[in-house]
Write an enzyme that holds these catalytic residues in place. Structure first.
Site, mmCIF file in Angstrom:
data_model
loop_
_atom_site.group_PDB
_atom_site.id
_atom_site.type_symbol
_atom_site.label_atom_id
_atom_site.label_comp_id
_atom_site.label_asym_id
_atom_site.label_seq_id
_atom_site.Cartn_x
_atom_site.Cartn_y
_atom_site.Cartn_z
ATOM 1 N N TYR A 42 15.991 5.575 65.979
ATOM 2 C CA TYR A 42 14.655 5.803 65.434
ATOM 3 C C TYR A 42 14.030 4.455 65.092
ATOM 4 O O TYR A 42 14.627 3.651 64.385
ATOM 5 C CB TYR A 42 14.772 6.682 64.196
ATOM 6 C CG TYR A 42 13.479 7.020 63.479
ATOM 7 C CD1 TYR A 42 12.244 6.912 64.099
ATOM 8 C CD2 TYR A 42 13.497 7.480 62.172
ATOM 9 C CE1 TYR A 42 11.072 7.232 63.440
ATOM 10 C CE2 TYR A 42 12.342 7.813 61.505
ATOM 11 C CZ TYR A 42 11.125 7.684 62.132
ATOM 12 O OH TYR A 42 9.965 8.000 61.469
ATOM 13 N N CYS A 43 12.830 4.217 65.631
ATOM 14 C CA CYS A 43 12.062 3.009 65.319
ATOM 15 C C CYS A 43 12.887 1.776 65.698
ATOM 16 O O CYS A 43 13.373 1.660 66.808
ATOM 17 C CB CYS A 43 11.650 3.032 63.851
ATOM 18 S SG CYS A 43 10.587 1.672 63.324
ATOM 19 N N LEU A 44 13.070 0.847 64.783
ATOM 20 C CA LEU A 44 13.829 -0.361 65.050
ATOM 21 C C LEU A 44 15.281 -0.050 65.408
ATOM 22 O O LEU A 44 15.914 -0.763 66.202
ATOM 23 C CB LEU A 44 13.765 -1.284 63.828
ATOM 24 C CG LEU A 44 14.447 -2.637 63.890
ATOM 25 C CD1 LEU A 44 14.007 -3.406 65.117
ATOM 26 C CD2 LEU A 44 14.150 -3.422 62.620
ATOM 27 N N PHE B 110 13.284 7.587 69.312
ATOM 28 C CA PHE B 110 12.155 8.152 68.582
ATOM 29 C C PHE B 110 11.253 7.025 68.086
ATOM 30 O O PHE B 110 11.706 6.137 67.342
ATOM 31 C CB PHE B 110 12.638 8.965 67.382
ATOM 32 C CG PHE B 110 13.620 10.050 67.707
ATOM 33 C CD1 PHE B 110 13.653 10.636 68.975
ATOM 34 C CD2 PHE B 110 14.525 10.498 66.761
ATOM 35 C CE1 PHE B 110 14.565 11.640 69.275
ATOM 36 C CE2 PHE B 110 15.433 11.501 67.054
ATOM 37 C CZ PHE B 110 15.459 12.070 68.308
#
Length: 582
Positions: free
Chosen positions: A313-315, A341
């Site tokens: 997720y993200c980073l 994501f």
């Protein structure tokens, strides 16, 4: 020919980092030099572009004519029947209330929107201006205009005036009380009011599980099975370390982790340590080795001989992408699939967050982090707040202090207030290697001393972008399509960077588009994809779990919790200790 070498740093040059760090504190870590360069570039080129200035003058005259015609129609047909000069963008809800159509507020908001239109035209299309500088100037213009929006002022906001008359000023008294409480909270550095109703381990992050690994950077949580049998391939979730992991395990009704466990999956999730100054030298390689690879090794030991569904997720998704590319390069076949994501792997067009990332800005942050050893959550939050100044700043100020109706705290807001830090070395590497140099998509990002390439990844990919994302714009997330040739199932869901991911099936007004590009298929541009991809109502979570099931074997007996004999004993109950660190 003998190359000239630079002289070694002098004793006097050691003064500069100290001065720059002090300057960073004065300017709230926002480099004014970079902003001045943008304004100078824009202003100088505009001054030497008489044609552009003529166009702007003509636009101003045209707008004056539009405003005159609108005023005439208002006098003849009435404010409600007059056709507006300019309609706000679809996502701009500042003037949506019918009160803004009444005199004189209709003139106020129409003239404001026309000013926005004119200044946007002035910022863009000036011959010779650097694209980054153009974007910075346009952004700063919007920030200044937003400050003077009629919706932000007591005397020019019809909703506030109506409430004030109806309550005899009671709303302003309540607002004053909210402001006093806010100032006290800021002075004492206490958590925002209402967060006491969302205690980690009591109200949020309560999905049952055990900590099975702990090192200086992560705790790994294995969640207890909730079904008689589970799919044999475990899921390893790697959240971003810019946030606490429990955004994926909020309240029971909107916990993605609880949902996955309830669908018959064995789930592991990393909980990152909240770094202090002592962790200043942790770098991206440490997050890869002590984070992803340490967690993957534990999952392999607890669930042996099974490939893993890696999820980021993200980073955290960027880190998983780097790891997957390196594993593909080295012939490591332990992964079954890859799910990302709101994850960027190409940072050439990172959206408005890129406005804060240039050499001057990064150098200023580095000078400040050299003293503290980390970047604070408040520094990161300030940048995100500027990106969504209306939603995260002005509308809240109006609701809290003028209308006297502050938003009720919810689990997502409480999580957002539970900020984290980032170690100096890692954050500098992240900004320079990814945002500034775009090393990953360009094939220059090194792992183990050798560069990795995303097109080496042959795993099936499930990729989610969110339509209103200001952190990882969906078109930037979509760029993975021309970096990897593998099968990609892309989902574009309603909502923003956080709310679009926390999208439980019972959540109302959710919808998404989804389409799969087969392995090796031709590239389709993002807007063409959006025009053709079918749309579905509801949450994308069931679509993802169906995708996982299609790439998993039939359910069987759940694996053990931990593996003490292999060095992964049960170290305590979820959510563990690292998530509690302030």
């Amino acid at each position: 020919m003998k190359m000239m070498s630079l002289p070694p740093p002098s004793a006097a040059s050691s003064i500069d980092p100290i001065v720059h760090a002090a300057w960073a504190r004065v300017v709230a870590s926002l480099a004014p030099e970079s902003i001045m360069q943008a304004w100078l570039d824009w202003g100088a080129h505009l001054a030497s572009s008489p044609g552009k200035r003529i166009d702007l003058a003509q636009l101003a005259l045209s707008q004056a004519g539009q405003m005159g015609a609108y005023l005439r129609d208002c006098l003849v047909a009435g404010p409600g029947a007059a056709r507006a000069c300019v309609e706000p963008p679809a996502r701009d809800h500042r003037f949506a209330a019918p009160e803004w159509r009444q005199w004189p507020f209709n003139l106020l908001h129409q003239s404001f929107l026309l000013q926005e239109q004119w200044w946007d035209a002035a910022a863009h299309g000036v011959w010779g201006v650097d694209k980054h500088h153009e974007d910075v100037v346009a952004f700063m213009m919007r920030q200044w205009l937003d400050m003077f929006s009629p919706g932000n002022l007591l005397a020019t906001n019809p909703l506030v005036l109506k409430r004030t008359v109806a309550e005899g000023g009671g709303n302003l008294l309540r607002g004053a009380g909210v402001l006093a409480a806010k100032l006290q909270q800021m002075a004492t550095e206490a958590p925002p009011r209402g967060t006491e109703d969302f205690v980690v381990g009591r109200d949020v992050a309560i999905t049952p599980g055990k900590v099975v690994l702990k090192n200086r950077l992560i705790e790994l949580i294995q969640y207890s099975p909730a079904t008689p049998q589970v799919h044999p391939e475990p899921i390893l979730i790697v959240p971003a370390w810019i946030m606490k992991y429990y955004i994926l395990d909020l309240s029971p009704q909107n916990s993605l982790i609880r949902y996955l466990v309830g669908q018959g999956h064995t789930v592991f999730c990393i909980s990152w340590k909240n770094p202090t100054g002592e962790d200043r030298d942790l770098g991206m390689d440490d997050y890869l080795e002590l984070g992803f690879h340490a967690a993957l090794g534990a999952v392999n030991a607890i669930v042996p001989q099974r490939k893993v569904h890696a999820t980021g997720y993200c980073l955290g998704g960027t880190l998983v992408s780097i790891a997957a590319a390196a594993m593909a390069r080295d012939g490591d076949a332990r992964l079954a699939s890859l799910s990302l994501f709101a994850t960027q792997t190409d940072f050439s067009e990172p959206g408005e967050l890129g406005l804060f990332i240039d050499e001057g800005q990064i150098s200023l942050l580095e000078a400040q982090m050299a003293q503290t050893g980390y970047l604070t959550g408040a520094q990161m939050g300030g940048a995100f707040q500027m990106l969504r100044s209306y939603d995260l700043l002005w509308s809240r100020l109006v609701n809290d202090y003028l209308l006297g109706t502050p938003a009720q705290m919810n689990d997502l807001m409480a999580w957002n207030a539970d900020t984290t830090r980032m170690p100096a070395k890692m954050h500098s590497q992240y900004l320079r290697r990814l945002f500034l140099n775009d090393d990953l998509s360009e094939g220059r990002y090194p792992v183990g001393g050798k560069p990795v390439a995303l097109n080496d990844i042959a795993l099936p990919l499930f990729c989610v972008g969110t339509a209103a994302d200001h952190v990882a714009p969906w078109r930037s997330v979509y760029k993975l399509h021309h970096e990897a040739v593998t099968e990609i199932t892309f989902v574009l869901t309603s909502g923003g960077h956080n709310a679009g991911i926390v999208s439980e099936p019972e959540h109302p007004h959710r919808h998404y588009q989804m389409q799969t590009r087969p392995f090796g298929a031709a590239y389709v541009a993002p807007d063409a994809w959006a025009a053709a991809a079918p749309q579905f109502e509801g949450s994308w979570w069931p679509a993802w779990t169906a995708w996982l099931r299609a790439r998993s074997e039939a359910p069987q007996q759940a694996p053990r919790m931990g593996a003490a004999a292999l060095g992964y004993p049960l170290l305590g109950d979820a959510p563990g200790a690292y998530v509690m660190e302030k």
